[in-house]
Design a protein around this motif. Structure first.
Motif, mmCIF file in Angstrom:
data_model
loop_
_atom_site.group_PDB
_atom_site.id
_atom_site.type_symbol
_atom_site.label_atom_id
_atom_site.label_comp_id
_atom_site.label_asym_id
_atom_site.label_seq_id
_atom_site.Cartn_x
_atom_site.Cartn_y
_atom_site.Cartn_z
ATOM 1 N N ALA A 129 4.287 5.442 -2.711
ATOM 2 C CA ALA A 129 4.235 6.833 -3.164
ATOM 3 C C ALA A 129 3.062 7.567 -2.531
ATOM 4 O O ALA A 129 3.187 8.728 -2.110
ATOM 5 C CB ALA A 129 4.142 6.879 -4.683
ATOM 6 N N PHE A 130 1.903 6.911 -2.458
ATOM 7 C CA PHE A 130 0.721 7.551 -1.869
ATOM 8 C C PHE A 130 0.962 7.841 -0.390
ATOM 9 O O PHE A 130 0.663 8.952 0.090
ATOM 10 C CB PHE A 130 -0.493 6.639 -2.042
ATOM 11 N N ILE A 131 1.500 6.881 0.336
ATOM 12 C CA ILE A 131 1.742 7.062 1.769
ATOM 13 C C ILE A 131 2.784 8.150 2.008
ATOM 14 O O ILE A 131 2.620 9.018 2.870
ATOM 15 C CB ILE A 131 2.186 5.735 2.397
ATOM 16 N N ARG A 132 3.864 8.107 1.251
ATOM 17 C CA ARG A 132 4.922 9.103 1.412
ATOM 18 C C ARG A 132 4.384 10.504 1.147
ATOM 19 O O ARG A 132 4.676 11.450 1.892
ATOM 20 C CB ARG A 132 6.078 8.791 0.462
ATOM 21 N N HIS A 133 3.595 10.639 0.081
ATOM 22 C CA HIS A 133 3.107 11.969 -0.305
ATOM 23 C C HIS A 133 2.077 12.500 0.690
ATOM 24 O O HIS A 133 2.093 13.681 1.031
ATOM 25 C CB HIS A 133 2.497 11.896 -1.703
ATOM 26 N N MET A 134 1.193 11.629 1.152
ATOM 27 C CA MET A 134 0.107 12.095 2.008
ATOM 28 C C MET A 134 0.498 12.189 3.478
ATOM 29 O O MET A 134 0.042 13.080 4.191
ATOM 30 C CB MET A 134 -1.092 11.154 1.867
ATOM 31 N N LEU A 135 1.320 11.276 3.952
ATOM 32 C CA LEU A 135 1.639 11.226 5.377
ATOM 33 C C LEU A 135 3.050 11.682 5.706
ATOM 34 O O LEU A 135 3.383 11.882 6.875
ATOM 35 C CB LEU A 135 1.418 9.805 5.917
ATOM 36 N N GLY A 136 3.901 11.802 4.687
ATOM 37 C CA GLY A 136 5.247 12.290 4.929
ATOM 38 C C GLY A 136 6.127 11.317 5.675
ATOM 39 O O GLY A 136 7.080 11.730 6.343
ATOM 40 N N VAL A 137 5.822 10.031 5.600
ATOM 41 C CA VAL A 137 6.651 9.014 6.257
ATOM 42 C C VAL A 137 7.193 8.059 5.195
ATOM 43 O O VAL A 137 6.513 7.750 4.217
ATOM 44 C CB VAL A 137 5.860 8.230 7.324
ATOM 45 N N GLU A 138 8.427 7.631 5.408
ATOM 46 C CA GLU A 138 9.056 6.693 4.484
ATOM 47 C C GLU A 138 8.707 5.266 4.882
ATOM 48 O O GLU A 138 8.906 4.874 6.043
ATOM 49 C CB GLU A 138 10.575 6.878 4.486
ATOM 50 N N VAL A 139 8.182 4.517 3.929
ATOM 51 C CA VAL A 139 7.854 3.116 4.172
ATOM 52 C C VAL A 139 8.356 2.293 2.995
ATOM 53 O O VAL A 139 8.566 2.809 1.895
ATOM 54 C CB VAL A 139 6.338 2.894 4.340
ATOM 55 N N SER A 140 8.576 1.017 3.242
ATOM 56 C CA SER A 140 8.854 0.082 2.159
ATOM 57 C C SER A 140 7.723 -0.935 2.135
ATOM 58 O O SER A 140 7.343 -1.471 3.181
ATOM 59 C CB SER A 140 10.202 -0.613 2.353
ATOM 60 N N VAL A 141 7.181 -1.159 0.960
ATOM 61 C CA VAL A 141 6.083 -2.106 0.788
ATOM 62 C C VAL A 141 6.568 -3.206 -0.149
ATOM 63 O O VAL A 141 7.125 -2.920 -1.212
ATOM 64 C CB VAL A 141 4.830 -1.419 0.211
ATOM 65 N N SER A 142 6.368 -4.442 0.244
ATOM 66 C CA SER A 142 6.822 -5.562 -0.577
ATOM 67 C C SER A 142 5.708 -6.585 -0.715
ATOM 68 O O SER A 142 5.062 -6.945 0.280
ATOM 69 C CB SER A 142 8.074 -6.211 0.021
ATOM 70 N N PRO A 143 5.470 -7.065 -1.937
ATOM 71 C CA PRO A 143 4.442 -8.097 -2.139
ATOM 72 C C PRO A 143 4.914 -9.433 -1.583
ATOM 73 O O PRO A 143 6.099 -9.767 -1.653
ATOM 74 C CB PRO A 143 4.284 -8.152 -3.664
ATOM 75 N N GLN A 144 3.985 -10.184 -1.017
ATOM 76 C CA GLN A 144 4.301 -11.470 -0.408
ATOM 77 C C GLN A 144 3.672 -12.594 -1.218
ATOM 78 O O GLN A 144 2.520 -12.485 -1.648
ATOM 79 C CB GLN A 144 3.779 -11.531 1.023
ATOM 80 N N THR A 145 4.419 -13.643 -1.419
ATOM 81 C CA THR A 145 3.888 -14.810 -2.127
ATOM 82 C C THR A 145 3.484 -15.914 -1.173
ATOM 83 O O THR A 145 2.749 -16.829 -1.547
ATOM 84 C CB THR A 145 4.923 -15.357 -3.124
ATOM 85 N N ARG A 146 3.942 -15.847 0.071
ATOM 86 C CA ARG A 146 3.569 -16.825 1.091
ATOM 87 C C ARG A 146 3.084 -16.083 2.334
ATOM 88 O O ARG A 146 3.600 -15.009 2.667
ATOM 89 C CB ARG A 146 4.761 -17.719 1.472
ATOM 90 N N VAL A 147 2.108 -16.632 2.990
ATOM 91 C CA VAL A 147 1.543 -15.976 4.172
ATOM 92 C C VAL A 147 1.518 -16.928 5.369
ATOM 93 O O VAL A 147 0.698 -16.797 6.266
ATOM 94 C CB VAL A 147 0.112 -15.463 3.880
ATOM 95 N N ASP A 148 2.448 -17.864 5.368
ATOM 96 C CA ASP A 148 2.452 -18.872 6.433
ATOM 97 C C ASP A 148 2.739 -18.266 7.804
ATOM 98 O O ASP A 148 2.143 -18.667 8.807
ATOM 99 C CB ASP A 148 3.509 -19.952 6.138
ATOM 100 N N ASP A 149 3.655 -17.303 7.850
ATOM 101 C CA ASP A 149 4.102 -16.782 9.153
ATOM 102 C C ASP A 149 3.665 -15.338 9.380
ATOM 103 O O ASP A 149 4.357 -14.564 10.040
ATOM 104 C CB ASP A 149 5.631 -16.874 9.246
ATOM 105 N N VAL A 150 2.522 -14.964 8.818
ATOM 106 C CA VAL A 150 2.043 -13.597 8.982
ATOM 107 C C VAL A 150 1.507 -13.402 10.402
ATOM 108 O O VAL A 150 0.628 -14.134 10.859
ATOM 109 C CB VAL A 150 0.937 -13.276 7.952
ATOM 110 N N ASP A 151 2.076 -12.419 11.091
ATOM 111 C CA ASP A 151 1.625 -12.054 12.437
ATOM 112 C C ASP A 151 0.734 -10.828 12.299
ATOM 113 O O ASP A 151 1.220 -9.724 12.069
ATOM 114 C CB ASP A 151 2.835 -11.761 13.330
#
Length: 329
Positions: A225-247
């Protein structure tokens, strides 16, 4: 729709055609009533006169010579901060554009003023939200939290509230024992969400960031909501429970510890703090991002230092996302 965060003063602003908050005299008058600004009984005549004039006409100019005539150096500084904030917001036209300009230009202002702006922005961005998990998570963007681990879960309480409990404990240990302190507060979730509405301005509900998937989902939605309101771009944010393959092609620290953790991971150094939250951010339209990042996720990192403080810096999202060109919606 239940009301929330009334103390933000959002009802004193008005919206322009783009849905941004225009600064009104009523909002300025509310800020002039803040304890940091109201002259104390021992204030000099100049400070009282400035306050009285602005109470009558909150957009009035205050010459630098008049500020210099104030006897109390702390008062001079507070008034300079307030006038810088007021003038920058009026120049920008809206709260949102003013906040973005303040962050972009690196203007030095007290945290309390910047937090007030973020709360107003989020109150506007989340208007109509009926999910207490999202709203409680959003509080973390403008109110520092104190985290502790209980039964293997990271719980967050409002830092100001924790400080009050600690002061009471030192002043009256017996009363603190009977009141139960922080342990007596309700943890949001499990069916008590309806109670949030009556205490949203008291900030008395514990945020179960580590133990409740709904809490982390709430944080993801608040960030969207903060990003959409301030920057006007649509994003999806999802919480991660594993970080094994984070690039870590691109990452943004949600707080100073998160930034330090990302830097350490990038350079292969030991982690300087505990990593307690990882969120994956994807742009709905990859063309909105830099070419070298298009199609790749952005990782949002939240850390926890030894002091237990969690101080999210939403301005990092404005400056740190790999947009094709810097812009404010």
């Amino acid at each position: 729709m239940p009301e929330f965060w009334v103390a933000s003063g959002h009802h004193l602003a008005r919206l322009d055609r783009a849905g941004r908050m225009v600064v009104t005299d009523e909002l300025l008058l509310a800020w002039l009533a803040r304890p940091e600004i109201v002259p104390p009984p021992e204030a000099c005549a100049t400070e009282r006169a400035v306050h009285a004039r602005l109470r009558a006409a909150p957009r009035s100019a205050v010459p630098s010579l008049e500020l210099a005539a104030m006897k109390d150096p702390d008062a001079r500084e507070n008034w300079q901060f307030f006038l810088t904030l007021r003038d920058r917001l009026l120049q920008a036209g809206t709260i949102e554009e003013g906040y973005a300009a303040i962050m972009r230009e690196g203007l030095r202002l007290p945290v309390v003023f910047l937090s007030q702006l973020v709360q107003l922005i989020l109150r506007n961005a989340l208007d109509g939200c009926d999910d207490p998990q999202v709203l409680r998570a959003a509080e973390c963007l403008f109110r520092p939290q104190r985290a502790h681990v209980k039964d293997g879960m990271v719980l967050m309480a409002d830092e100001e509230l924790v400080a009050l409990f600690e002061a009471d404990m030192h002043a009256s240990p017996l009363m603190a024992m009977f009141s139960g302190g922080i342990d007596s507060l309700d943890v949001l979730g499990g069916g008590n969400e309806w109670t949030y509405w009556s205490r949203s301005d008291a900030h008395t509900m514990i945020y179960n960031f580590g133990g409740d998937p709904e809490a982390r989902r709430g944080m993801a939605k608040a960030l969207e909501a903060f990003i959409r309101h301030m920057l006007g771009v649509e994003v999806s944010v999802s919480p991660q429970t594993r970080v094994d393959d984070v690039d870590l092609r691109w990452y943004v620290g949600l707080d100073p510890n998160g930034t330090a953790i990302g830097d350490a991971l990038w350079h292969g150094r030991p982690l300087p703090a505990s990593l307690i939250g990882v969120f994956r951010l994807d742009f709905a339209d990859p063309s909105k991002t830099r070419e070298d990042v298009a199609g790749h996720p952005v990782w949002l990192l939240l850390g926890l230092g030894q002091d237990g403080a969690v101080r999210i810096k939403p301005q990092n999202l404005l400056a740190g996302l790999p947009l094709a060109e810097p812009h404010l919606h």
